[in-house]
Design a protein around this motif. Structure first.
Motif, PDB file in Angstrom:
ATOM      1  N   ILE A 148       1.307   9.560   5.662  1.00 61.13           N
ATOM      2  CA  ILE A 148       1.528   8.291   6.354  1.00 61.13           C
ATOM      3  C   ILE A 148       1.831   8.516   7.831  1.00 61.13           C
ATOM      4  CG2 ILE A 148       3.124   6.337   6.567  1.00 61.13           C
ATOM      5  CD1 ILE A 148       1.436   5.856   4.229  1.00 61.13           C
ATOM      6  N   THR A 149       2.777   9.399   8.116  1.00 65.49           N
ATOM      7  CA  THR A 149       3.214   9.587   9.507  1.00 65.49           C
ATOM      8  C   THR A 149       2.108  10.191  10.366  1.00 65.49           C
ATOM      9  OG1 THR A 149       4.215  11.710   8.885  1.00 65.49           O
ATOM     10  CG2 THR A 149       5.639   9.777   8.902  1.00 65.49           C
ATOM     11  N   ARG A 150       1.414  11.206   9.857  1.00 66.24           N
ATOM     12  CA  ARG A 150       0.326  11.810  10.639  1.00 66.24           C
ATOM     13  C   ARG A 150      -0.818  10.818  10.823  1.00 66.24           C
ATOM     14  NH1 ARG A 150      -1.063  17.744   8.474  1.00 66.24           N
ATOM     15  NH2 ARG A 150      -2.518  17.592  10.215  1.00 66.24           N
ATOM     16  N   GLY A 151      -1.080  10.026   9.780  1.00 64.77           N
ATOM     17  CA  GLY A 151      -2.139   9.023   9.888  1.00 64.77           C
ATOM     18  C   GLY A 151      -1.838   7.995  10.962  1.00 64.77           C
ATOM     19  N   LEU A 152      -0.583   7.578  11.055  1.00 60.78           N
ATOM     20  CA  LEU A 152      -0.189   6.610  12.075  1.00 60.78           C
ATOM     21  C   LEU A 152      -0.236   7.207  13.474  1.00 60.78           C
ATOM     22  CD1 LEU A 152       2.776   4.893  10.201  1.00 60.78           C
ATOM     23  CD2 LEU A 152       0.615   3.818  10.867  1.00 60.78           C
ATOM     24  N   GLN A 153       0.174   8.461  13.595  1.00 60.97           N
ATOM     25  CA  GLN A 153       0.110   9.120  14.909  1.00 60.97           C
ATOM     26  C   GLN A 153      -1.335   9.246  15.387  1.00 60.97           C
ATOM     27  OE1 GLN A 153       2.708   9.477  16.645  1.00 60.97           O
ATOM     28  NE2 GLN A 153       4.245   9.204  15.042  1.00 60.97           N
ATOM     29  N   GLU A 154      -2.232   9.598  14.461  1.00 60.73           N
ATOM     30  CA  GLU A 154      -3.651   9.701  14.823  1.00 60.73           C
ATOM     31  C   GLU A 154      -4.216   8.332  15.196  1.00 60.73           C
ATOM     32  OE1 GLU A 154      -5.759  12.226  15.276  1.00 60.73           O
ATOM     33  OE2 GLU A 154      -4.053  13.570  15.023  1.00 60.73           O
ATOM     34  N   PHE A 155      -3.777   7.313  14.461  1.00 60.98           N
ATOM     35  CA  PHE A 155      -4.264   5.957  14.757  1.00 60.98           C
ATOM     36  C   PHE A 155      -3.808   5.524  16.148  1.00 60.98           C
ATOM     37  CE2 PHE A 155      -4.285   1.329  14.578  1.00 60.98           C
ATOM     38  CZ  PHE A 155      -5.511   1.086  13.981  1.00 60.98           C
ATOM     39  N   ARG A 156      -2.577   5.839  16.497  1.00 58.53           N
ATOM     40  CA  ARG A 156      -2.057   5.530  17.828  1.00 58.53           C
ATOM     41  C   ARG A 156      -2.905   6.226  18.900  1.00 58.53           C
ATOM     42  NH1 ARG A 156       3.669   5.425  19.103  1.00 58.53           N
ATOM     43  NH2 ARG A 156       3.991   6.703  17.247  1.00 58.53           N
ATOM     44  N   LYS A 157      -3.128   7.517  18.707  1.00 57.29           N
ATOM     45  CA  LYS A 157      -3.860   8.311  19.697  1.00 57.29           C
ATOM     46  C   LYS A 157      -5.295   7.810  19.863  1.00 57.29           C
ATOM     47  CE  LYS A 157      -5.591  12.301  18.660  1.00 57.29           C
ATOM     48  NZ  LYS A 157      -5.767  13.715  18.237  1.00 57.29           N
ATOM     49  N   PHE A 210       0.841  -1.203   0.000  1.00 58.23           N
ATOM     50  CA  PHE A 210       0.000   0.000   0.000  1.00 58.23           C
ATOM     51  C   PHE A 210       0.875   1.252   0.000  1.00 58.23           C
ATOM     52  CE2 PHE A 210      -1.907   3.294   2.771  1.00 58.23           C
ATOM     53  CZ  PHE A 210      -3.000   3.642   1.996  1.00 58.23           C
ATOM     54  N   ALA A 211       1.906   1.270   0.838  1.00 59.20           N
ATOM     55  CA  ALA A 211       2.809   2.423   0.905  1.00 59.20           C
ATOM     56  C   ALA A 211       3.558   2.618  -0.408  1.00 59.20           C
ATOM     57  CB  ALA A 211       3.795   2.252   2.053  1.00 59.20           C
ATOM     58  N   GLU A 212       3.997   1.520  -1.028  1.00 56.22           N
ATOM     59  CA  GLU A 212       4.708   1.616  -2.304  1.00 56.22           C
ATOM     60  C   GLU A 212       3.815   2.223  -3.378  1.00 56.22           C
ATOM     61  OE1 GLU A 212       5.953  -2.366  -3.023  1.00 56.22           O
ATOM     62  OE2 GLU A 212       7.857  -2.132  -1.934  1.00 56.22           O
ATOM     63  N   ARG A 213       2.544   1.877  -3.353  1.00 60.03           N
ATOM     64  CA  ARG A 213       1.615   2.443  -4.335  1.00 60.03           C
ATOM     65  C   ARG A 213       1.431   3.945  -4.112  1.00 60.03           C
ATOM     66  NH1 ARG A 213      -2.130  -0.707  -3.422  1.00 60.03           N
ATOM     67  NH2 ARG A 213      -3.822   0.544  -2.578  1.00 60.03           N
ATOM     68  N   LEU A 257       7.531   1.922   7.403  1.00 57.16           N
ATOM     69  CA  LEU A 257       7.033   2.680   6.261  1.00 57.16           C
ATOM     70  C   LEU A 257       7.927   3.869   5.921  1.00 57.16           C
ATOM     71  CD1 LEU A 257       3.158   2.590   6.753  1.00 57.16           C
ATOM     72  CD2 LEU A 257       4.663   1.008   5.558  1.00 57.16           C
ATOM     73  N   VAL A 258       8.495   4.502   6.953  1.00 58.56           N
ATOM     74  CA  VAL A 258       9.414   5.619   6.681  1.00 58.56           C
ATOM     75  C   VAL A 258      10.650   5.112   5.928  1.00 58.56           C
ATOM     76  CG1 VAL A 258      11.010   7.273   7.737  1.00 58.56           C
ATOM     77  CG2 VAL A 258       8.655   7.128   8.545  1.00 58.56           C
ATOM     78  N   ASN A 259      11.164   3.959   6.347  1.00 59.97           N
ATOM     79  CA  ASN A 259      12.302   3.372   5.641  1.00 59.97           C
ATOM     80  C   ASN A 259      11.927   2.997   4.211  1.00 59.97           C
ATOM     81  OD1 ASN A 259      14.032   3.573   7.829  1.00 59.97           O
ATOM     82  ND2 ASN A 259      13.564   1.525   8.593  1.00 59.97           N
ATOM     83  N   GLN A 260      10.704   2.505   4.053  1.00 60.56           N
ATOM     84  CA  GLN A 260      10.235   2.145   2.715  1.00 60.56           C
ATOM     85  C   GLN A 260      10.150   3.379   1.832  1.00 60.56           C
ATOM     86  OE1 GLN A 260       9.688  -1.028   2.017  1.00 60.56           O
ATOM     87  NE2 GLN A 260       9.115  -0.720  -0.113  1.00 60.56           N
ATOM     88  N   TYR A 261       9.579   4.457   2.396  1.00 54.50           N
ATOM     89  CA  TYR A 261       9.471   5.712   1.658  1.00 54.50           C
ATOM     90  C   TYR A 261      10.859   6.250   1.304  1.00 54.50           C
ATOM     91  CZ  TYR A 261       4.866   7.789   0.914  1.00 54.50           C
ATOM     92  OH  TYR A 261       3.643   8.118   0.399  1.00 54.50           O
ATOM     93  N   SER A 262      11.748   6.264   2.295  1.00 55.24           N
ATOM     94  CA  SER A 262      13.089   6.822   2.085  1.00 55.24           C
ATOM     95  C   SER A 262      13.831   6.056   1.002  1.00 55.24           C
ATOM     96  CB  SER A 262      13.895   6.788   3.385  1.00 55.24           C
ATOM     97  OG  SER A 262      13.261   7.556   4.394  1.00 55.24           O
ATOM     98  N   GLY A 263      13.789   4.727   1.095  1.00 58.24           N
ATOM     99  CA  GLY A 263      14.482   3.914   0.095  1.00 58.24           C
ATOM    100  C   GLY A 263      13.930   4.119  -1.298  1.00 58.24           C
ATOM    101  N   SER A 264      12.604   4.188  -1.414  1.00 56.96           N
ATOM    102  CA  SER A 264      11.983   4.368  -2.723  1.00 56.96           C
ATOM    103  C   SER A 264      12.297   5.739  -3.295  1.00 56.96           C
ATOM    104  CB  SER A 264      10.466   4.173  -2.625  1.00 56.96           C
ATOM    105  OG  SER A 264      10.167   2.846  -2.248  1.00 56.96           O
TER     106      SER A 264
END
Length: 274
Positions: free
Chosen positions: A84-93, A70-73, A127-134
């Motif tokens: 991605i990052t804000r979505g994950l932070q909101e999901f955590r909260k 999903f992240a690669e797409r 996901l951050v590593n995936q984004y960075s590498g891509s």
């Protein structure tokens, strides 16, 4: 993730998903998301939260293959990492807030909070590593493509070639120009090379030094070099800096440069009467 924590999250997953989608819609006003349609944004949000819940449903919460895909797409479609990052932070909260309101005392414990933190942190890092590498790979490929196009040597007549330069010339690009220039002179059997700097915005001492080096290299392999595209402001800069370009001819336009190159190769352009 411990099995009973996974069961608690899955028990309240509908509530968590609905609340998360309400919060994520607040990001819709971000400039980086303005070119995305409302339908696509809503569908992506729905898919995102489903992939997150899927990591919980998997035994141990460790299967992230679908989330990575999903992240690669999203990367290929140009979505910002911030989504991605804000979505994950909101999901955590939202997960912590929702479950802490239940009657289960464990959901109010520090140990529970740490379990959720570790779970989400693992996904963030992944996901951050995936984004960075891509992105690094994409930037590298784009850089290589630009290099291939940034300093071409183009044969325009027999034994006459042109190298149009566009944009800023730094040390790395100067090395590429030198390599393409020498390889092209040999390949095309060029006797005269025109270096066109019409598209170079600034000619300072460093740029002039690189151009002089390139012309000297061309001379050493048996060809002549003509510098064309000398605009008035460039000429004034060269004079003010005291740069000596007297070792090889210069012309104000490519047309005049080609005329000179034809003369050097004992040819000329003549008009044919009708």
């Amino acid at each position: 993730m411990k099995p009973f924590i996974r069961d608690i999250i899955l028990e309240h997953k509908i509530e968590i998903m609905e609340e998360w989608q309400k919060e994520i819609n607040k990001f819709r006003t971000d400039d980086s998301l303005q070119n995305i349609t409302d339908t696509m944004y809503e569908n992506t949000n729905r898919e995102f939260v489903n992939k997150l819940i899927l990591t919980v449903q998997t035994e141990g919460g460790g299967d992230h293959d679908e989330l990575i895909q999903f992240a690669e797409r999203l990367i290929q479609l140009g979505w910002p990492l911030n989504y991605i990052t804000r979505g994950l932070q909101e999901f955590r909260k939202i997960t912590i807030e929702t479950l802490s309101e239940t009657s289960d005392n464990y959901c109010k414990s520090i140990e529970f909070f740490q379990e959720i933190e570790d779970w989400i942190d693992g996904i963030v890092n992944l996901l951050v590593n995936q984004y960075s590498g891509s992105w690094e790979n994409t930037v590298f490929l784009q850089k290589m493509a630009l290099k291939e196009l940034s300093a071409p040597l183009i044969p325009v007549f027999d034994n006459i070639s042109v190298m149009p330069l566009i944009g800023t010339i730094d040390t790395e690009r100067a090395k590429l120009i030198m390599e393409n220039l020498l390889d092209g002179v040999i390949e095309h059997r060029s006797q005269v090379v025109l270096i066109d700097i019409t598209g170079v915005p600034v000619v300072d001492t460093m740029v002039a030094h690189h151009i002089i080096q390139a012309s000297e290299a061309v001379r050493l392999v048996g060809a002549k070099c003509i510098l064309v595209g000398i605009r008035p402001e460039i000429a004034q800069t060269i004079v003010n800096l005291g740069i000596d370009l007297g070792k090889f001819p210069t012309k104000s336009t490519l047309k005049k440069g080609i005329e000179s190159a034809l003369e050097l190769t004992k040819r000329q352009i003549v008009e044919i009467e009708q």
